[in-house]
Design an enzyme around this catalytic site. Sequence first.
Site, mmCIF file in Angstrom:
data_model
loop_
_atom_site.group_PDB
_atom_site.id
_atom_site.type_symbol
_atom_site.label_atom_id
_atom_site.label_comp_id
_atom_site.label_asym_id
_atom_site.label_seq_id
_atom_site.Cartn_x
_atom_site.Cartn_y
_atom_site.Cartn_z
ATOM 1 N N TYR A 115 -6.106 2.501 -26.451
ATOM 2 C CA TYR A 115 -7.277 2.787 -25.606
ATOM 3 C C TYR A 115 -6.845 3.390 -24.281
ATOM 4 O O TYR A 115 -7.319 4.450 -23.859
ATOM 5 C CB TYR A 115 -8.075 1.499 -25.381
ATOM 6 C CG TYR A 115 -9.356 1.699 -24.603
ATOM 7 C CD1 TYR A 115 -10.500 2.197 -25.213
ATOM 8 C CD2 TYR A 115 -9.430 1.397 -23.235
ATOM 9 C CE1 TYR A 115 -11.678 2.380 -24.506
ATOM 10 C CE2 TYR A 115 -10.605 1.582 -22.515
ATOM 11 C CZ TYR A 115 -11.727 2.075 -23.151
ATOM 12 O OH TYR A 115 -12.890 2.262 -22.437
ATOM 13 N N SER A 152 -12.153 5.924 -18.095
ATOM 14 C CA SER A 152 -12.243 4.483 -17.837
ATOM 15 C C SER A 152 -11.315 4.180 -16.665
ATOM 16 O O SER A 152 -10.356 4.928 -16.408
ATOM 17 C CB SER A 152 -11.759 3.723 -19.079
ATOM 18 O OG SER A 152 -11.520 2.367 -18.775
HETATM 19 P P1 NAD Z 1 -21.011 1.263 -26.513
HETATM 20 O O1 NAD Z 1 -20.153 0.737 -27.616
HETATM 21 O O2 NAD Z 1 -21.985 0.346 -25.885
HETATM 22 O O3 NAD Z 1 -21.732 2.595 -27.002
HETATM 23 C C1 NAD Z 1 -20.931 3.635 -27.554
HETATM 24 C C2 NAD Z 1 -21.754 4.548 -28.415
HETATM 25 O O4 NAD Z 1 -20.830 5.486 -29.007
HETATM 26 C C3 NAD Z 1 -22.449 3.812 -29.569
HETATM 27 O O5 NAD Z 1 -23.804 4.230 -29.678
HETATM 28 C C4 NAD Z 1 -21.634 4.224 -30.794
HETATM 29 O O6 NAD Z 1 -22.405 4.269 -32.003
HETATM 30 C C5 NAD Z 1 -21.140 5.613 -30.387
HETATM 31 N N1 NAD Z 1 -19.957 6.033 -31.159
HETATM 32 C C6 NAD Z 1 -18.856 5.302 -31.445
HETATM 33 N N2 NAD Z 1 -18.015 6.006 -32.232
HETATM 34 C C7 NAD Z 1 -18.608 7.214 -32.419
HETATM 35 C C8 NAD Z 1 -18.235 8.377 -33.138
HETATM 36 N N3 NAD Z 1 -17.098 8.444 -33.860
HETATM 37 N N4 NAD Z 1 -19.085 9.431 -33.130
HETATM 38 C C9 NAD Z 1 -20.250 9.386 -32.438
HETATM 39 N N5 NAD Z 1 -20.655 8.311 -31.754
HETATM 40 C C10 NAD Z 1 -19.843 7.240 -31.738
HETATM 41 O O7 NAD Z 1 -19.993 1.810 -25.403
HETATM 42 P P2 NAD Z 1 -20.195 2.014 -23.820
HETATM 43 O O8 NAD Z 1 -19.744 0.788 -23.142
HETATM 44 O O9 NAD Z 1 -21.523 2.583 -23.534
HETATM 45 O O10 NAD Z 1 -19.047 3.098 -23.579
HETATM 46 C C11 NAD Z 1 -19.295 4.478 -23.429
HETATM 47 C C12 NAD Z 1 -18.027 5.122 -22.908
HETATM 48 O O11 NAD Z 1 -17.674 4.501 -21.665
HETATM 49 C C13 NAD Z 1 -16.812 4.945 -23.827
HETATM 50 O O12 NAD Z 1 -16.051 6.118 -23.826
HETATM 51 C C14 NAD Z 1 -16.057 3.791 -23.175
HETATM 52 O O13 NAD Z 1 -14.690 3.842 -23.474
HETATM 53 C C15 NAD Z 1 -16.330 4.061 -21.723
HETATM 54 N N6 NAD Z 1 -16.186 2.878 -20.859
HETATM 55 C C16 NAD Z 1 -16.914 1.743 -21.064
HETATM 56 C C17 NAD Z 1 -16.721 0.644 -20.234
HETATM 57 C C18 NAD Z 1 -17.483 -0.632 -20.396
HETATM 58 O O14 NAD Z 1 -17.104 -1.643 -19.738
HETATM 59 N N7 NAD Z 1 -18.528 -0.707 -21.206
HETATM 60 C C19 NAD Z 1 -15.782 0.726 -19.186
HETATM 61 C C20 NAD Z 1 -15.059 1.897 -19.000
HETATM 62 C C21 NAD Z 1 -15.273 2.977 -19.845
#
Ligand code: NAD
Length: 249
Positions: free
Chosen positions: A147, A134
Amino acid sequence: MSRNVIITGAGKGIGKACVEHFLALGDTVIALDIDENSLASLDNPDGRLLTYVCDVSKGNQVQQSIEGAIDKVGEITVLVNNAGIQRYSTVTETSEEEWDLVMNVNLKSAFLCAKYTLPSMQKNGKGVVINVASAQALMSQARVAPYTTSKSAILGLTRSIAIDYAPHIRSVSVCPGTVDTPMLHDAIKDMENPEAVYQDCIDMHLSKRICPPEEVAALIGFLSSDKAGSITGQTYRVDGGLGVLIGGN
Ligand code: NAD
């Protein structure tokens, strides 16, 4: 040539966009997610998608899913460690249980999935581990202690994998800014004025937009390809220029 690609957190958001991206490239995708319903909603063209309900923070579940997938489709070329959760708290507000949960889902999961996939990549003679960190691996909001710590540590894990498994296996981190996914909408939906918070998110990026998950998937797709053969151990930002501008007047 078609590859076998593991994606964690594959049911929604960035993970789902990665599933669609790699399937469109002709690869076979092994999708791991804790949420059975979101896995069931993924399109499965030509049967090239295998889904595993798996809590990626649990070693026994990760081992079973990955070894089961290798038995079915053969050796793995690409691992995308994407699963993650966001929590908002300072150090003193964070319970020990919440700290462990965030560390286990965001960091330990990447270690576990790499641990059970790297031997297959070694047999395969090549592989790429892509860790979704991130922008908060490099800078931090207020009240994101577990986080931001977990995401910073992902960069260290990426370096270690890159060093220890070179030259045939590469490892790269990707650092998104704000991305339009369920994680973002879940985070802001109960705030006093979600529309204003969403607008703030737009305004803080030089690009004046929120990144669609497909653009993160496209970067991951490129980094996994042979065209990125000289990229390893590094961190790539896809963050709309977040933090480039010094604040203040
Ligand atoms: P999201 O919440 O939209 O989707 C995350 C997915 O991970 C979901 O399908 C959830 O069921 C699954 N998940 C959660 N815990 C789990 C576990 N213990 N085992 C297996 N699956 C699990 O999240 P996103 O926004 O798509 O984020 C994906 C990655 O990108 C994450 O690592 C997040 O930290 C990172 N990220 C997101 C953003 C953002 O703004 N959305 C920004 C920077 C980084």
